[in-house]
Structures are given as structure tokens and as C-alpha cells.
Design a protein around this motif. Sequence first.
Motif, PDB file in Angstrom:
ATOM      1  N   LYS A 125       4.857   7.387  -7.937  1.00  0.00           N
ATOM      2  CA  LYS A 125       5.989   6.513  -8.237  1.00  0.00           C
ATOM      3  C   LYS A 125       5.756   5.740  -9.541  1.00  0.00           C
ATOM      4  N   SER A 126       6.825   5.581 -10.303  1.00  0.00           N
ATOM      5  CA  SER A 126       6.729   4.841 -11.559  1.00  0.00           C
ATOM      6  C   SER A 126       6.506   3.358 -11.306  1.00  0.00           C
ATOM      7  N   VAL A 127       5.587   2.766 -12.057  1.00  0.00           N
ATOM      8  CA  VAL A 127       5.325   1.335 -11.970  1.00  0.00           C
ATOM      9  C   VAL A 127       5.404   0.746 -13.372  1.00  0.00           C
ATOM     10  N   ASP A 128       5.522  -0.560 -13.454  1.00  0.00           N
ATOM     11  CA  ASP A 128       5.668  -1.239 -14.734  1.00  0.00           C
ATOM     12  C   ASP A 128       4.315  -1.298 -15.453  1.00  0.00           C
ATOM     13  N   PRO A 129       4.166  -0.605 -16.584  1.00  0.00           N
ATOM     14  CA  PRO A 129       2.884  -0.623 -17.291  1.00  0.00           C
ATOM     15  C   PRO A 129       2.460  -2.016 -17.749  1.00  0.00           C
ATOM     16  N   LEU A 130       3.416  -2.894 -17.982  1.00  0.00           N
ATOM     17  CA  LEU A 130       3.072  -4.233 -18.467  1.00  0.00           C
ATOM     18  C   LEU A 130       2.332  -5.048 -17.413  1.00  0.00           C
ATOM     19  N   LEU A 160       7.162  -3.197 -29.210  1.00  0.00           N
ATOM     20  CA  LEU A 160       7.707  -2.809 -27.914  1.00  0.00           C
ATOM     21  C   LEU A 160       9.227  -2.764 -28.017  1.00  0.00           C
ATOM     22  N   VAL A 161       9.806  -1.568 -27.903  1.00  0.00           N
ATOM     23  CA  VAL A 161      11.250  -1.407 -28.080  1.00  0.00           C
ATOM     24  C   VAL A 161      11.957  -0.997 -26.793  1.00  0.00           C
ATOM     25  N   GLY A 162      11.213  -0.773 -25.730  1.00  0.00           N
ATOM     26  CA  GLY A 162      11.820  -0.420 -24.459  1.00  0.00           C
ATOM     27  C   GLY A 162      10.943  -0.856 -23.311  1.00  0.00           C
ATOM     28  N   LYS A 163      11.537  -1.530 -22.321  1.00  0.00           N
ATOM     29  CA  LYS A 163      10.781  -2.033 -21.183  1.00  0.00           C
ATOM     30  C   LYS A 163      11.137  -1.272 -19.913  1.00  0.00           C
ATOM     31  N   PHE A 164      10.295  -1.416 -18.916  1.00  0.00           N
ATOM     32  CA  PHE A 164      10.432  -0.744 -17.633  1.00  0.00           C
ATOM     33  C   PHE A 164      11.631  -1.296 -16.855  1.00  0.00           C
ATOM     34  N   SER A 165      12.282  -0.408 -16.105  1.00  0.00           N
ATOM     35  CA  SER A 165      13.407  -0.813 -15.270  1.00  0.00           C
ATOM     36  C   SER A 165      13.349  -0.055 -13.949  1.00  0.00           C
ATOM     37  N   LEU A 166      13.659  -0.741 -12.856  1.00  0.00           N
ATOM     38  CA  LEU A 166      13.662  -0.125 -11.535  1.00  0.00           C
ATOM     39  C   LEU A 166      15.006   0.517 -11.194  1.00  0.00           C
ATOM     40  N   SER A 167      16.005   0.346 -12.043  1.00  0.00           N
ATOM     41  CA  SER A 167      17.312   0.920 -11.745  1.00  0.00           C
ATOM     42  C   SER A 167      17.229   2.442 -11.758  1.00  0.00           C
ATOM     43  N   GLU A 168      18.181   3.087 -11.110  1.00  0.00           N
ATOM     44  CA  GLU A 168      18.154   4.542 -10.947  1.00  0.00           C
ATOM     45  C   GLU A 168      18.127   5.267 -12.287  1.00  0.00           C
ATOM     46  N   VAL A 169      18.849   4.734 -13.273  1.00  0.00           N
ATOM     47  CA  VAL A 169      18.896   5.367 -14.589  1.00  0.00           C
ATOM     48  C   VAL A 169      18.085   4.575 -15.605  1.00  0.00           C
ATOM     49  N   GLY A 170      17.232   3.676 -15.120  1.00  0.00           N
ATOM     50  CA  GLY A 170      16.463   2.832 -16.020  1.00  0.00           C
ATOM     51  C   GLY A 170      15.259   3.535 -16.622  1.00  0.00           C
ATOM     52  N   ASN A 171      14.621   2.860 -17.539  1.00  0.00           N
ATOM     53  CA  ASN A 171      13.432   3.373 -18.213  1.00  0.00           C
ATOM     54  C   ASN A 171      12.260   3.382 -17.239  1.00  0.00           C
ATOM     55  N   LYS A 172      11.608   4.512 -17.084  1.00  0.00           N
ATOM     56  CA  LYS A 172      10.509   4.651 -16.129  1.00  0.00           C
ATOM     57  C   LYS A 172       9.165   4.253 -16.714  1.00  0.00           C
ATOM     58  N   GLY A 173       9.172   3.705 -17.911  1.00  0.00           N
ATOM     59  CA  GLY A 173       7.943   3.254 -18.549  1.00  0.00           C
ATOM     60  C   GLY A 173       8.270   2.263 -19.643  1.00  0.00           C
ATOM     61  N   ILE A 174       7.466   2.270 -20.704  1.00  0.00           N
ATOM     62  CA  ILE A 174       7.745   1.428 -21.868  1.00  0.00           C
ATOM     63  C   ILE A 174       7.768   2.311 -23.109  1.00  0.00           C
ATOM     64  N   ASP A 175       8.446   1.840 -24.151  1.00  0.00           N
ATOM     65  CA  ASP A 175       8.525   2.557 -25.417  1.00  0.00           C
ATOM     66  C   ASP A 175       7.944   1.674 -26.515  1.00  0.00           C
ATOM     67  N   ILE A 176       7.053   2.258 -27.311  1.00  0.00           N
ATOM     68  CA  ILE A 176       6.389   1.533 -28.395  1.00  0.00           C
ATOM     69  C   ILE A 176       6.686   2.256 -29.698  1.00  0.00           C
TER      70      ILE A 176
END
Length: 268
Positions: free
Chosen positions: A257-262, A157-173
Amino acid sequence: MSRFNLILCIFICSVILTACSSNHVPAPVVQLNTQKDYRDINRGTLKAKNYIVKKGDTLYSIAFQAGKDFRELAHLNNIPSPYSIYPGQQLTLVASKNRQAKKSSKTTGQTSKNPANQSVDPQKKEAYGGHYVKEKLTPDSFPKTVKKWVWPTYGRLVGKFSLSEVGNKGIDISNKRGAIIKAAADGKVVYTGKALRGYGNLIIIKHTDAYLSAYAHNDALLVKEQQWVSAGQQIARMGSDDTGQVILHFEIRYRGKSVDPLRYLPKR
């Protein structure tokens, strides 16, 4: 000790102290994370009030890029199920003031007590058991709830979800090129293609009337649009993003709407 030797001793000590102090100058402060992640810069959502359909678009992909529920767009544009659209068609993405005024006139006038900045990620009990009552369209043959979620691939897991406006809208594996990508839940493939800027070769799967999942930066696609898939079924092989990093970018959308996959994937 003679006066000369005393003065010499004091001079030597002062030189040593000065040298020691010069070796302990604080390191320069480097501010990290000052640049927006390139994937989030490229992955801007549609902000316009209207959109002209292009070749390869589907109502699901347009709604996904605009961060809206596909049924909301279908309702705004009077598009019945199975939500067919065509190149050159103009779609309304934002309800007009007249439509919003009509909608508000039907409400009870009570003010919601929920804070404006409340997370769009609902509790699992509500999300899994919830049903969409805002739009009354002909439903597809989808279950009301997601039976189970599974990890779409193995890796780091190299990228996690973020609710910020410019944040990651999912996760990166991260994994090696060609690693197997799997469907995270039972559903129907509603989009495959490269029309969404910043996502590369993308797959979108519809699981229920409320849930979609997305799999970006694929090297090879193993499924086609309108194909039904099962949780854990192979759907693609991992590819690389615009910088050459081999990753899967994975998103879950709840009513657009984007939600945290974790919050949904099993712990590992």
C-alpha cells in the motif's frame, strides 16, 4: 444655482457613478484543479482478477501495479521464493470466494473496531517494528526494519502525497535533467524497466519484507535487477515525465500500500 444647472449637475453625477460601478464588476470565478493529474490517470492499478505475465514483468512489479503485497500474490499462486515467473503465466490477483470463506472460518468472529477508511500509513513504531504474520513463506535475507531513510534526490518538492482515489501516490521532486537519484534506504533492486504504464523508466527497491520504494521517470539507470544497494548510493539520473517536466516521482509502499514518503524521510 439655476434649475438647468442643477439638472445638468445631477445628470453628470449619475453618468460618473454608472461608469464607476461598471469598473467594479466581480472577476469571473475560475475553478482550479478540476482536471485529474495526468500522471494519476496513466498510473491506474490492475483491477482484474487475473493477469497474464508479460516479458519484463516480475512478481514485484505486478504486485506494485496492483497495489498488493508481493507475498500475497506469491501465496495465491503457490510461487516459492525467489518468486520466479515467466511470460504467458496466468496469475491470480484476487482470492476466490472459497479461499476467502476458508480464511474467515479460521477467525475468532470478533469484529474489528478500526474504521473502514483508516489510513494505510501506519505509525512509525508499528511500521518499523512490525512483522508480516499472514503469509508463511521462505523469507529473503532482508532486515526486519529500515535502518534509515534518506532523500532520493535534491530539488524542489512539486507534488505531495494524497490518499484520494485519483491522488498522487507519492511525491514529485523537480530538478535539472541528469540530477543524481539515490537509493532511499539499504535494499535490493527487484525491478528495472518500462513495463508499468505512467512510470517511465522505473526502479523498485525492496528494503524489508514490508517495504518497497519506487523511483520513476529516470533518464538513465545506474543499477541492475538483483543488485544490492546502500542508502544514498547513486542508482539513476533524473529524466522527464510524459509532459516533458523533469522530475523524480518517488513512492514508498508498506505491504503493497502507498504511504506518505514525507512521514519517513528526514525533515529538511
